[in-house]
Write an enzyme that holds these catalytic residues in place. Structure first.
Site, PDB file in Angstrom:
ATOM      1  N   LYS A 181       0.998  -1.231   0.084  1.00  0.00           N
ATOM      2  CA  LYS A 181       0.254  -0.104   0.028  1.00  0.00           C
ATOM      3  C   LYS A 181       0.969   1.188   0.155  1.00  0.00           C
ATOM      4  O   LYS A 181       0.436   2.360  -0.489  1.00  0.00           O
ATOM      5  CB  LYS A 181      -1.142   0.027   1.112  1.00  0.00           C
ATOM      6  CG  LYS A 181      -0.302  -0.370   2.685  1.00  0.00           C
ATOM      7  CD  LYS A 181      -1.313  -0.631   3.614  1.00  0.00           C
ATOM      8  CE  LYS A 181      -0.915  -0.932   4.907  1.00  0.00           C
ATOM      9  NZ  LYS A 181      -1.717  -1.379   5.878  1.00  0.00           N
ATOM     10  N   LYS A 190      15.556   9.446   7.784  1.00  0.00           N
ATOM     11  CA  LYS A 190      16.654   9.776   7.118  1.00  0.00           C
ATOM     12  C   LYS A 190      16.706  11.272   6.545  1.00  0.00           C
ATOM     13  O   LYS A 190      17.549  12.009   6.712  1.00  0.00           O
ATOM     14  CB  LYS A 190      17.055   8.981   5.776  1.00  0.00           C
ATOM     15  CG  LYS A 190      17.940   9.266   5.009  1.00  0.00           C
ATOM     16  CD  LYS A 190      18.364   8.317   3.767  1.00  0.00           C
ATOM     17  CE  LYS A 190      19.394   8.912   2.759  1.00  0.00           C
ATOM     18  NZ  LYS A 190      19.851   7.875   1.735  1.00  0.00           N
ATOM     19  N   HIS A 231      26.643  -7.739  48.498  1.00  0.00           N
ATOM     20  CA  HIS A 231      27.496  -7.610  47.162  1.00  0.00           C
ATOM     21  C   HIS A 231      27.278  -8.944  46.344  1.00  0.00           C
ATOM     22  O   HIS A 231      28.411  -9.450  46.041  1.00  0.00           O
ATOM     23  CB  HIS A 231      29.016  -7.543  47.608  1.00  0.00           C
ATOM     24  CG  HIS A 231      29.135  -6.358  48.467  1.00  0.00           C
ATOM     25  ND1 HIS A 231      28.915  -5.183  47.860  1.00  0.00           N
ATOM     26  CD2 HIS A 231      29.720  -6.183  49.639  1.00  0.00           C
ATOM     27  CE1 HIS A 231      29.335  -4.011  48.788  1.00  0.00           C
ATOM     28  NE2 HIS A 231      29.677  -4.682  49.842  1.00  0.00           N
TER      29      HIS A 231
END
Length: 530
Positions: A69, A140, A282
């Site tokens: 399309k 772009k 830790h």
């Protein structure tokens, strides 16, 4: 290129219709011509808006079930033309190509389609082709075209048009272009991952795409001079700490997230049945226990190493209750993680304003698959998750004495913990609780001794007659290369040992175990954690 570009014509084609009608009305009120496709055009018309079909622009009908399309020069010429380039302008005029100033596109719901377990044909149909092409063309050419790919950016677009009296600035278009390329990159990465992992069963594809969506920037990384952020994967993924609901407390830090994840992964090993508590410091467990109640489990876990628990992370496998929350609040705790919490627990934690309470809803599956990625200089190391597990039936008794039923239970409990402790890992356990944990040492003997030392300190702290290592089982994440580590465990009072085996000196280690009267089983599976 000019800084300010008026928006006179917009192309809208979205799968997610959130906010579409309001956006269309706002654009139309500014006199913007709306061009659209399929379902998007219908939604805009249903909102009472005049819309020009894309087929009127291209001269071709939408065809092949909507697959074709927008892939047409009348569309992409209007997107890619450099407006102040005479040759481009001449081509547009010669072919009757109209400029498109704004593109609003979001892509077919590939991720949602995969997540709902759709069949292969349906998944393939939800790979968008025309959408990413329009997005990339517009992005772009952001010197002239504005691209918006996320409904959350509609408000920013309208604010920009208001400020620019119907035009957008270059900075805005550039920012939207960056978001657009990130969106198409993540989309393509999702598709490539699905093809490799789900469709073809390829664990290590030739090209590996790793992508994520930023949730938040964190205050800093492991140290204040480092920067950090939290991302969640784009595409199908397990739910866990990153999706948890923070009820209270300061924002979680990089280290908070890492430690909370380590704690919750271990808590998940116990499922949602018998209450279990994990305390991590830790990234290493410093106390783990199960009990008849959550409070009992908390007390036993804390007694393993109350010194290290200060400032630690607590995770549970069942919803938190008031008495347990009150007990946790008696020491300084950074984060508490649980599937849920009752009102009494939330009220108790609310008195500790800096404590972070994180509720996750569900436990992660400890046996789930997936890949782990570790950056190294110049590359990435990628491996499958360590989801291996060993049951009692898979154990091999290698000593003259077999473990008793209780020793076997303690062995398996200790082994479960050991796979979550940094190597070299030694874990003593007794009666469903850790007695001592030695982590991250350069040799296994020192880990054995450190764990025993912590157990002796606990006995002194709580006034016990003897350390809990006496009569315990000890787990080693990898084989004992020499008898010294095993003998150190025996000196601490351990009576049973679980380890992978596989050393060239296994005979010597077994001989030492027999001489010490230990029962020892081999798993045949190692659990290094670096």
């Amino acid at each position: 290129m000019t800084d300010s570009v008026p928006v006179r014509r917009a192309l809208l084609s979205v799968s997610d219709k959130t906010g579409l009608a309001d956006l269309g009305k706002a654009l139309a009120a500014r006199g913007v011509e709306l061009v659209s496709t399929g379902g998007t055009a219908r939604a805009l018309r249903d909102a009472g808006l005049d819309v020009r079909d894309i087929s009127d622009v291209t001269g071709f009908p939408e065809m092949m079930d909507g697959r074709v399309k927008t892939l047409h020069p009348m569309v992409h010429g209007g997107l890619l033309a450099v407006r102040d380039n005479p040759e481009h302008a001449q081509a547009m005029q010669a072919h009757g190509i109209g400029a498109i100033d704004l593109v609003v596109v979001n892509l077919y719901p590939f991720e949602a389609t995969v997540m709902r377990g759709a069949d292969r044909d349906t998944i393939i149909e939800n790979i968008d082709i025309g959408g990413p092409s329009m997005v990339r063309s517009a992005a772009k050419n952001h010197g002239y075209v504005t691209i918006v790919t996320d409904p959350s950016d509609y408000a920013a677009l309208l604010a920009e048009l208001e400020a620019g009296e119907g035009a957008t600035s270059f900075d805005f278009r550039r920012r939207m272009a960056a978001r657009a390329f990130a969106a198409t990159a993540a989309y393509d990465a999702m598709i490539s991952q699905w093809f490799a992992f789900a469709d073809q069963g390829e664990m290590f594809p030739e090209m590996l795409s790793v992508n994520g969506r930023r949730v938040e920037e964190l205050r800093y990384g492991e140290n204040p001079h480092q920067r950090a952020a939290l991302y969640t994967p784009v595409g199908p993924h397990a739910q866990g700490i990153a999706q948890g609901r923070q009820v209270q407390g300061k924002a979680l830090s990089y280290n908070n997230y890492a430690d909370a994840d380590a704690a919750y992964e271990l808590a998940a090993e116990f499922g949602g049945q018998d209450p279990a508590v994990v305390i991590v410091k830790h990234a290493n467990p410093c106390g783990v226990a199960q009990g008849s109640s959550l409070l009992e489990a908390w007390t036993s876990a804390l007694q393993c190493d109350s010194v290290s628990a200060f400032g630690g992370i607590v995770a549970t496998n069942v919803p938190l209750d008031g008495p347990t929350a009150e007990a946790i609040c008696e020491i300084f705790t950074e984060v508490v993680v649980a599937p849920d919490a009752d009102e009494a627990a939330i009220a108790a934690f609310s008195k500790k304003k800096n404590l972070r309470l994180l509720l996750t809803g569900d436990l992660p599956d400890p046996r789930r698959g997936g890949l782990m990625v570790k950056p190294i200089t110049g590359g990435l190391l990628v491996q499958s998750r360590d989801n291996g597990a060993i049951g009692a039936d898979a154990l091999k008794v290698v000593t003259r004495r077999a473990p008793t039923d209780q020793e076997l239970r303690d062995c398996l409990f200790a082994w479960t913990i050991a796979r979550h402790v940094k190597s070299n890992a030694i874990v003593y356990a007794k009666d469903g609780a850790t007695a001592g944990i030695g982590a991250g040492q350069m040799n296994r003997r020192d880990s054995s001794r450190i764990a025993a030392m912590k157990a002796a300190e606990a006995a002194e702290t709580y006034g016990w007659e003897k350390p809990r290592t006496v009569g315990s089982a000890v787990a080693s994440d990898a084989f004992f290369p020499f008898p010294d580590g095993l003998l150190a465990a025996a000196e601490a009072g351990a009576t049973a040992v679980i380890q992978p085996g596989g050393s060239i000196r296994d005979d010597k280690v077994i001989e030492a175990a027999d001489e010490a009267g230990l029962a020892m089983v081999f798993t045949g599976m190692r659990h290094f954690r670096h």
